[in-house]
Enzyme design. Structure first.
Site, PDB file in Angstrom:
ATOM      1  CB  THR A 186      51.539  14.080  39.569  1.00  0.00           C
ATOM      2  OG1 THR A 186      50.519  15.087  39.617  1.00  0.00           O
ATOM      3  CG2 THR A 186      52.328  14.251  38.295  1.00  0.00           C
ATOM      4  CD  GLU A 331      55.848  15.001  37.244  1.00  0.00           C
ATOM      5  OE1 GLU A 331      56.246  14.031  37.911  1.00  0.00           O
ATOM      6  OE2 GLU A 331      55.170  15.927  37.727  1.00  0.00           O
ATOM      7  CE  LYS A 442      64.560  27.602  51.963  1.00  0.00           C
ATOM      8  NZ  LYS A 442      63.165  27.181  51.923  1.00  0.00           N
ATOM      9  CD1 TRP A 447      68.948  26.337  53.006  1.00  0.00           C
ATOM     10  CD2 TRP A 447      68.745  24.949  51.267  1.00  0.00           C
ATOM     11  NE1 TRP A 447      68.369  27.040  51.982  1.00  0.00           N
ATOM     12  CE2 TRP A 447      68.228  26.207  50.892  1.00  0.00           C
ATOM     13  CE3 TRP A 447      68.716  23.916  50.337  1.00  0.00           C
ATOM     14  CZ2 TRP A 447      67.708  26.460  49.634  1.00  0.00           C
ATOM     15  CZ3 TRP A 447      68.197  24.156  49.074  1.00  0.00           C
ATOM     16  CH2 TRP A 447      67.698  25.427  48.733  1.00  0.00           C
TER      17      TRP A 447
HETATM   18  P1  AMP Z   1      56.131  10.418  42.159  1.00  0.00           P
HETATM   19  O1  AMP Z   1      56.043  11.222  40.958  1.00  0.00           O
HETATM   20  O2  AMP Z   1      54.851  10.289  42.911  1.00  0.00           O
HETATM   21  O3  AMP Z   1      56.723   9.082  41.865  1.00  0.00           O
HETATM   22  O4  AMP Z   1      57.108  11.170  43.162  1.00  0.00           O
HETATM   23  C1  AMP Z   1      58.395  11.559  42.760  1.00  0.00           C
HETATM   24  C2  AMP Z   1      59.154  12.094  43.936  1.00  0.00           C
HETATM   25  O5  AMP Z   1      59.399  11.064  44.900  1.00  0.00           O
HETATM   26  C3  AMP Z   1      60.531  12.593  43.601  1.00  0.00           C
HETATM   27  O6  AMP Z   1      60.506  13.884  43.045  1.00  0.00           O
HETATM   28  C4  AMP Z   1      61.233  12.551  44.939  1.00  0.00           C
HETATM   29  O7  AMP Z   1      60.909  13.676  45.733  1.00  0.00           O
HETATM   30  C5  AMP Z   1      60.624  11.326  45.573  1.00  0.00           C
HETATM   31  N1  AMP Z   1      61.541  10.186  45.409  1.00  0.00           N
HETATM   32  C6  AMP Z   1      61.473   9.195  44.520  1.00  0.00           C
HETATM   33  N2  AMP Z   1      62.479   8.314  44.713  1.00  0.00           N
HETATM   34  C7  AMP Z   1      63.212   8.781  45.740  1.00  0.00           C
HETATM   35  C8  AMP Z   1      64.400   8.347  46.410  1.00  0.00           C
HETATM   36  N3  AMP Z   1      65.028   7.221  46.093  1.00  0.00           N
HETATM   37  N4  AMP Z   1      64.870   9.121  47.413  1.00  0.00           N
HETATM   38  C9  AMP Z   1      64.256  10.262  47.767  1.00  0.00           C
HETATM   39  N5  AMP Z   1      63.136  10.718  47.190  1.00  0.00           N
HETATM   40  C10 AMP Z   1      62.620   9.993  46.182  1.00  0.00           C
END
Ligand code: AMP
Length: 545
Positions: A186, A331, A442, A447
């Site tokens: 991650t 994940e 907040k 929110w």
């Molecule tokens: P990663 O595991 O590095 O791919 O990051 C995942 C996170 O990216 C998600 O939990 C979201 O917070 C953010 N994310 C992915 N796609 C989007 C989207 N289309 N809009 C908003 N946030 C996103």
């Protein structure tokens, strides 16, 4: 009573065998690190993947041994996707944008046996190799002629000579479909990164799902450009779905600037592209001022962070390119939702359709979603109530490698993965992310969505990028401010931007201040790094305090 159907394990090798047999002459085009364009076919890909599998056997690697890559999107990387996993080893894609210390930490944590890297990343390898005792073989992804003579890396070989001379016949082994196939760490924005270990089953099911019409809709008639990197979450699974559908593949290599991408799209008849918003911003930043058009591009998947509505409108209205907004996570392999209209929406006025298309979209079959409040109770799917987004399904993490299970249990004892995102879901099942839970602002018990605030700023023509964060306030707890990077040459002022918010959101949600910055800090996967922005603004005080 059990069904009486054949039980054939879902294995990644079956994808490459299928592509070889049914789409053998479909093209794979790569811009190489060397600078030139390389062309071959799925038949060639399959042949060299088998040679790679023989090479790994010859090295004495056991099932489950990790073979790492530090590489751009290209045909050799694609061979590793199939040759490594297909032969029962685990492909570990390492993100080269991480700090070398983190790269070393990850290689050691994964206990990688082999590391194959593009020459662009030789300096990283030179910085870390002495600290990575598990690696037995370092391989430069190039031909023998380009292998640097004095790299300082013991036993360094070129990939092409490494696999050359190996037989191109290989009987892919059959094993349990739950066997590990690849791993990805991650982003690690807080603490050390965590490793997600995908299986053959999760990967092939995800590949099927990704190709569906309301998901990525890939076909043998498409020419597909994955800008989204193969070093992070398997380029959203496109390499696997491509083998399954036989689409033409176009790999951009290291050239990710707007001009190079545009030229590649035009030269290779790209109909379909996938990437994060920052990449498309660079593309539009090249296409717009130069008065260019896309002659073949029809659809683009945008995800990884929230796609600003202004970007969706620019692609659709100015260039006739359909935008598919997608949401997912490392994940989750990564796809969770994609935004496409339903039949009943087709008659809606355009602005109503746009409101839907801005959302992160509907769950793909295979992904169950819930939103829960702070009391753990399910929130209604009314498009307004928000809560922590939980997911479960066959391509979603159960436990981290050498780590804990992050799952929370429901009343029936079923495990749900807490995404860390806060979202609403409407009655039609369209999910909309309002924030990462740690980014929610907040204010006075209410929110405020930082994504809403960023989207509005980014619709202003003078704004290149905007990031909203909460600042401590004695009365309201927190108040939003927005950090803005202007477009080159643009002259937008603080007052003008604050006025721009009026009428677009409730008055109390309008940020208290605009702070101009040279650039918004981005993390290793192209997402805004709000932790770093907060550090940069450490001495900041809200106006009037
Ligand atoms: P990663 O595991 O590095 O791919 O990051 C995942 C996170 O990216 C998600 O939990 C979201 O917070 C953010 N994310 C992915 N796609 C989007 C989207 N289309 N809009 C908003 N946030 C996103």
């Amino acid at each position: 009573m059990l069904g009486l159907m054949q039980s054939q394990p879902l294995l990644i090798s079956s994808l490459i065998e299928f592509a070889d047999r049914h789409h053998g002459d479909a093209q794979i085009v790569s811009r190489r690190v060397e600078g030139d364009i390389h062309r071959y076919t799925y038949r060639d890909l399959a042949r060299r993947s088998r040679q790679l599998a023989n090479t790994l056997d010859g090295l004495g690697l056991a099932m489950g041994d990790r073979v790492a890559t530090l590489a751009w999107n290209g045909y050799r990387h694609m061979e590793m996707y199939f040759g490594v996993s297909g032969s029962g080893r685990v492909l570990h894609t390492v993100n080269p944008r991480l700090h070398p210390d983190q790269v070393a930490w990850i290689i050691n944590h994964a206990e990688d046996r082999v590391m194959c890297f593009d020459l662009t990343f030789l300096p990283i390898i030179q910085a870390v190799h002495a600290r990575c005792p598990t690696v037995r073989q370092w391989v430069a992804l190039c031909d023998a002629d380009r292998l640097p003579a004095d790299s300082g890396i013991p036993g360094l070989v070129s990939y092409d000579s490494w696999i050359a001379g190996q037989s191109d016949q290989y009987a892919w082994p059959e094993f349990d479909e739950n066997t590990a196939s690849s791993m990805c760490y991650t982003s690690g924005t807080t603490g050390n990164p965590k490793a997600v270990l995908y299986s053959h089953r999760s990967t092939t099911l995800h590949a099927y799902a990704a190709a569906l019409p309301d998901v990525m809709c890939l076909s043998a008639r498409d020419s597909v450009l994955p800008v989204v990197p193969m070093f992070h979450v398997n380029a959203w699974g496109i390499p696997y779905s491509a083998a399954l559908t036989g689409c033409k593949l176009v790999f951009p290599g290291p050239a990710l600037d707007g001009k190079s991408l545009y030229e590649l799209m035009e030269a290779e008849g790209v109909t379909y592209a996938a990437g994060v918003p920052t990449v498309w911003q660079m593309l539009l930043g090249h296409v717009k001022p130069n008065g260019l058009r896309f002659s073949t591009l029809r659809r683009t998947v945008i995800g990884g962070s929230a796609c600003p509505p202004a970007m969706i409108a620019a692609f659709q209205d100015d260039y006739g390119v359909e935008v598919l907004h997608a949401w997912g996570m490392t994940e989750m392999s990564p796809l969770g939702t994609l935004c496409t209209l339903k039949n009943k929406h087709l008659e809606l006025p355009k602005d109503e359709q746009m409101k839907i298309l801005q959302k992160q979209g509907r769950a793909i079959y295979g992904v169950d979603m819930r939103i829960v409040g702070s009391d753990g109770q399910d929130q209604p799917w009314d498009g307004k109530s928000y809560g922590d987004l939980l997911v479960r399904g066959p391509w979603i993490v159960d436990s981290y490698y050498k780590g804990e299970s992050p799952l929370v249990r429901d009343a029936q004892g079923r495990g749900w993965f807490p995404t860390g995102d806060v979202a609403t879901i409407d009655a039609d099942g369209f999910m909309q992310i309002t924030d990462r839970s740690k980014d929610v602002i907040k204010s006075g018990g209410e929110w405020i969505s930082s994504i809403d605030i960023e989207n509005i700023a980014m619709a202003h023509p003078g704004v290149a990028m905007a990031a909203c964060i909460g600042m401590p306030h004695p009365k309201w707890d927190e108040r939003p401010i927005v950090a803005v990077a202007r477009r080159p040459g643009a002259e937008v002022s603080r007052e003008e931007l604050l006025k721009f918010y009026e009428g677009k959101i409730a008055k109390w949600q309008i940020p208290d201040d605009v702070v101009f910055v040279d650039s918004i800090p981005l993390g290793a996967t192209g997402k805004m790094l709000k932790t770093r922005l907060r550090e940069q603004l450490a001495g900041y005080r809200l106006p009037g305090l």
